[in-house]
Design a protein around this motif. Structure first.
Motif, mmCIF file in Angstrom:
data_model
loop_
_atom_site.group_PDB
_atom_site.id
_atom_site.type_symbol
_atom_site.label_atom_id
_atom_site.label_comp_id
_atom_site.label_asym_id
_atom_site.label_seq_id
_atom_site.Cartn_x
_atom_site.Cartn_y
_atom_site.Cartn_z
ATOM 1 N N UNK A 19 5.431 -0.930 -10.947
ATOM 2 C CA UNK A 19 5.304 -2.236 -10.001
ATOM 3 C C UNK A 19 5.595 -3.780 -10.713
ATOM 4 N N UNK A 20 5.055 -4.102 -11.779
ATOM 5 C CA UNK A 20 5.309 -5.293 -12.396
ATOM 6 C C UNK A 20 6.538 -5.490 -12.957
ATOM 7 N N UNK A 21 7.095 -4.339 -13.533
ATOM 8 C CA UNK A 21 8.503 -4.638 -14.230
ATOM 9 C C UNK A 21 9.507 -4.828 -13.082
ATOM 10 N N UNK A 22 9.538 -4.004 -11.822
ATOM 11 C CA UNK A 22 10.680 -4.072 -11.065
ATOM 12 C C UNK A 22 10.164 -4.044 -9.513
ATOM 13 N N UNK A 23 9.271 -3.081 -9.084
ATOM 14 C CA UNK A 23 9.172 -2.827 -7.849
ATOM 15 C C UNK A 23 8.479 -4.025 -7.137
ATOM 16 N N UNK A 24 7.577 -4.491 -7.723
ATOM 17 C CA UNK A 24 6.862 -5.833 -7.036
ATOM 18 C C UNK A 24 7.704 -7.002 -6.814
ATOM 19 N N UNK A 34 0.862 -1.310 -0.159
ATOM 20 C CA UNK A 34 -0.124 -0.005 -0.031
ATOM 21 C C UNK A 34 0.976 1.211 0.123
ATOM 22 N N UNK A 35 1.690 1.441 0.719
ATOM 23 C CA UNK A 35 2.589 2.346 0.895
ATOM 24 C C UNK A 35 3.688 2.802 -0.159
ATOM 25 N N UNK A 36 4.016 1.757 -0.817
ATOM 26 C CA UNK A 36 4.867 1.879 -2.020
ATOM 27 C C UNK A 36 3.963 2.474 -3.102
ATOM 28 N N UNK A 37 2.797 1.995 -3.371
ATOM 29 C CA UNK A 37 1.916 2.272 -4.403
ATOM 30 C C UNK A 37 1.733 3.929 -3.990
ATOM 31 N N UNK A 38 1.442 4.161 -2.873
ATOM 32 C CA UNK A 38 1.158 5.563 -2.078
ATOM 33 C C UNK A 38 2.264 6.620 -2.726
ATOM 34 N N UNK A 39 3.398 6.039 -2.131
ATOM 35 C CA UNK A 39 4.700 7.072 -2.354
ATOM 36 C C UNK A 39 4.770 7.135 -3.999
ATOM 37 N N UNK A 40 4.768 6.042 -4.483
ATOM 38 C CA UNK A 40 5.077 6.271 -6.211
ATOM 39 C C UNK A 40 3.964 7.104 -6.673
ATOM 40 N N UNK A 41 2.714 7.093 -6.194
ATOM 41 C CA UNK A 41 1.583 7.799 -6.757
ATOM 42 C C UNK A 41 2.095 9.312 -6.586
ATOM 43 N N UNK A 42 2.223 9.652 -5.289
ATOM 44 C CA UNK A 42 2.539 11.047 -4.878
ATOM 45 C C UNK A 42 3.875 11.551 -5.391
ATOM 46 N N UNK A 48 4.794 -11.193 -4.735
ATOM 47 C CA UNK A 48 4.893 -10.235 -6.043
ATOM 48 C C UNK A 48 3.551 -9.573 -6.253
ATOM 49 N N UNK A 49 2.598 -10.857 -6.805
ATOM 50 C CA UNK A 49 1.347 -10.110 -7.332
ATOM 51 C C UNK A 49 0.453 -9.436 -6.201
ATOM 52 N N UNK A 50 0.506 -10.115 -4.920
ATOM 53 C CA UNK A 50 -0.023 -9.242 -3.918
ATOM 54 C C UNK A 50 0.351 -7.990 -3.802
ATOM 55 N N UNK A 51 1.680 -7.728 -3.542
ATOM 56 C CA UNK A 51 2.268 -6.441 -3.365
ATOM 57 C C UNK A 51 1.918 -5.432 -4.591
ATOM 58 N N UNK A 52 1.800 -6.005 -5.716
ATOM 59 C CA UNK A 52 1.419 -5.186 -6.852
ATOM 60 C C UNK A 52 0.003 -4.739 -6.771
ATOM 61 N N UNK A 53 -0.893 -5.644 -6.529
ATOM 62 C CA UNK A 53 -2.461 -5.213 -6.407
ATOM 63 C C UNK A 53 -2.490 -4.148 -5.165
ATOM 64 N N UNK A 54 -1.834 -4.419 -3.867
ATOM 65 C CA UNK A 54 -2.029 -3.439 -3.100
ATOM 66 C C UNK A 54 -1.398 -2.220 -3.598
#
Lengths: 268, 248
Positions: free
Chosen positions: A105-110, A74-82, A169-175
């Motif tokens: 997220x799919x290429x690297x971060x996840x 969740x926080x990785x997605x929020x930071x990326x978005x911000x 990884x998939x779980x982290x990407x979705x969140x």
């Protein structure tokens, strides 16, 4: 003057000696880890008889890390978005944020985030557990019963992590996508529908299978490195601590290095 | 049955065994005594093939252990059991699963037969109540008995005991020592025991050898060792501060 020169020479020799021994140590450990993984693959034929141990390890890697994976996702997605959303806003392109998040997220971060979490929580525990078994003669006891420690301990852990890393990884990407949606909606004024529309646009087959391949390879690396350090632990509790610390450092480094090469092979 | 022929072993600059010679006959219980860290366990590990000598040979039933192929080692280990100092039980398994391990892993017997053998060994060692417990839930003495039950599962002809009574109270030490004697009496097992517990050594040993300076300085029956004139052995068995042995 002469003494100073000798002193400098001795120091130089000492430095080269240290570098040489570290390099030798690295290749020795890397070779041992690769051989261990090869032997673990050989015992894959016995995987059905080790189903209980495999599922136990999968439970540790999946269910036990659920809370930390959720927060990290969740926080990785929020930071990326911000971070990227504010920059995109300057060009009036903030509606593209969904595309950007799913791509990174799919290429690297996840896979990378999943590898970091699993190394820190599961890999370190593996090295410590097997290291403790080593110093308390349990590995020798297995050898005496003609039970291969690779079949008994290593193979189930390799199978479990190689299977679970892609799932985590998939779980982290979705969140991360959900976290990004919250920031996009609340700070960047991008509606949920627009966010999702661009997110779907960003889903491509290649980044997904390369990302999952990376996660699978990271699973092999973390389990192989952790088991190798554990099996080579010496000198009691101090040695177990050293093996655990070294396994975490080596896993991080190998994940980064191998991750780069996989990227280079598929995108270079 | 077990033979050390001029065995030398060093770890870095530290010489542990230097010209170690010993012959243990079939059905005999031989005890190696000596200070902590003197190399008793090192000698025992050579028999199990867990260590390799720098020079010399270790023979078990006439077969050279050092340099033996994996197949030969498997065959030898099938006739041998080691009772490790810590018990070396697998922590996440129950007592019954630990005891069953030598058979269940190799799938040589049907599960029912393995269960029957486990019950038989646990009853022999009075561990029936601990069957479903994990090693962390049982005492040190029970751990040793569970480890012994596991060793007995493969009906070994040779049992190697590494400090079997260390860390146990005097009564439990005597229980374990009695079991070692019982193994020899009932199953004609050849045993090598390493210990610094003199009471246990005198109780279980047919012969006792004192390891000092990398070799056996005296070998004899318990009576001969008890009445020895050798100053090293005398100092060790009496626990004297004065004498040739210096604290390490």
């Amino acid at each position: 003057m002469n003494g100073g020169l000798n002193g400098t020479g001795r120091r130089l020799i000492g430095i080269f000696d240290l570098i040489g021994s570290r390099v030798m140590e690295f290749f020795d450990q890397a070779g041992y880890t690769v051989l261990l993984l090869v032997r673990a693959f050989y015992y894959l034929k016995d995987a059905p008889s080790k189903a209980r141990e495999i599922f136990t390890q999968m439970y540790f890697a999946g269910v036990k890390t659920l809370v930390v994976c959720s927060l990290v996702g969740v926080f990785t997605g929020m930071i990326l978005a911000l971070q990227t959303g504010i920059e995109l806003q300057n060009f009036g392109m903030q509606y593209q944020i969904g595309h950007l998040i799913i791509a990174s997220m799919t290429r690297e971060m996840g896979p990378f985030m999943a590898a970091i979490i699993i190394t820190a929580s599961v890999g370190s525990a593996m090295a410590a557990e097997i290291g403790t078994m080593k110093v308390y003669d349990e590995i020798d006891a297995l050898e005496m019963m003609s039970i291969s420690p690779v079949k008994f301990l290593v193979m189930p852990r390799v199978v479990a992590l190689a299977a679970m890393l892609p799932v985590v990884s998939i779980y982290i990407i979705v969140l991360a996508c959900l976290g990004g949606a919250v920031v996009a909606n609340s700070i960047l004024n991008v509606s949920f529908n627009v966010y999702m529309k661009h997110l779907y646009k960003g889903i491509h087959f290649k980044p997904i299978y390369v990302g999952l391949l990376k996660a699978f390879v990271f699973g092999l690396i973390i389990s192989g490195v952790s088991c190798a350090y554990g099996l080579r632990a010496t000198s009691g509790e101090l040695g177990v601590g050293h093996a655990t610390r070294s396994s975490v450092v080596a896993s991080f480094l190998m994940v980064l290095i191998i991750g780069y090469f996989i990227t280079a092979i598929f995108y270079g | 049955m077990i033979e050390f022929v001029d065995v030398h072993k060093s770890f870095g600059p530290k010489r542990v065994l230097g010209g170690f010679n010993l012959k243990i006959e079939k059905g005999e219980t031989f005890v190696i005594i000596g200070q902590s860290g003197i190399g008793k366990t090192v000698a025992l590990r050579h028999v199990a093939g867990l260590l390799c000598p720098d020079s010399g040979n270790v023979l078990v039933e006439g077969v050279r252990v050092n340099g033996a192929s994996a197949a030969t080692m498997r065959k030898l280990r099938g006739r041998m059991g080691v009772l490790f100092q810590s018990g070396a039980l697998i922590n996440w398994m129950t007592v019954a699963e630990n005891v069953a391990l030598p058979l269940s892993e190799h799938r040589r017997f049907p599960k029912k037969e393995i269960d029957r053998l486990v019950d038989e060994k646990l009853d022999l060692l009075e561990l029936g109540d601990a069957k479903t417990k994990t090693p962390s839930e049982i005492s040190g003495g029970m751990k040793k008995r569970v480890a012994l039950a596991r060793v007995l599962m493969s009906n070994p002809a040779i049992i190697l005991y590494d400090e079997p009574t260390t860390g146990l109270d005097p009564v439990m030490s005597m229980v374990i020592s009695d079991l070692i004697r019982q193994m020899q009496r009932d199953f004609n097992v050849t045993s090598l025991v390493v210990t610094h517990d003199m009471k246990s050594a005198f109780h279980v040993g047919d012969r006792i050898g004192m390891l000092y300076g990398g070799e056996l300085v005296q070998v004899g029956t318990p009576d001969e060792i008890m009445n020895t004139e050798n100053p090293v052995v005398r100092q060790f068995i009496n626990g004297d501060l004065e004498g040739p042995i210096r604290a390490q």
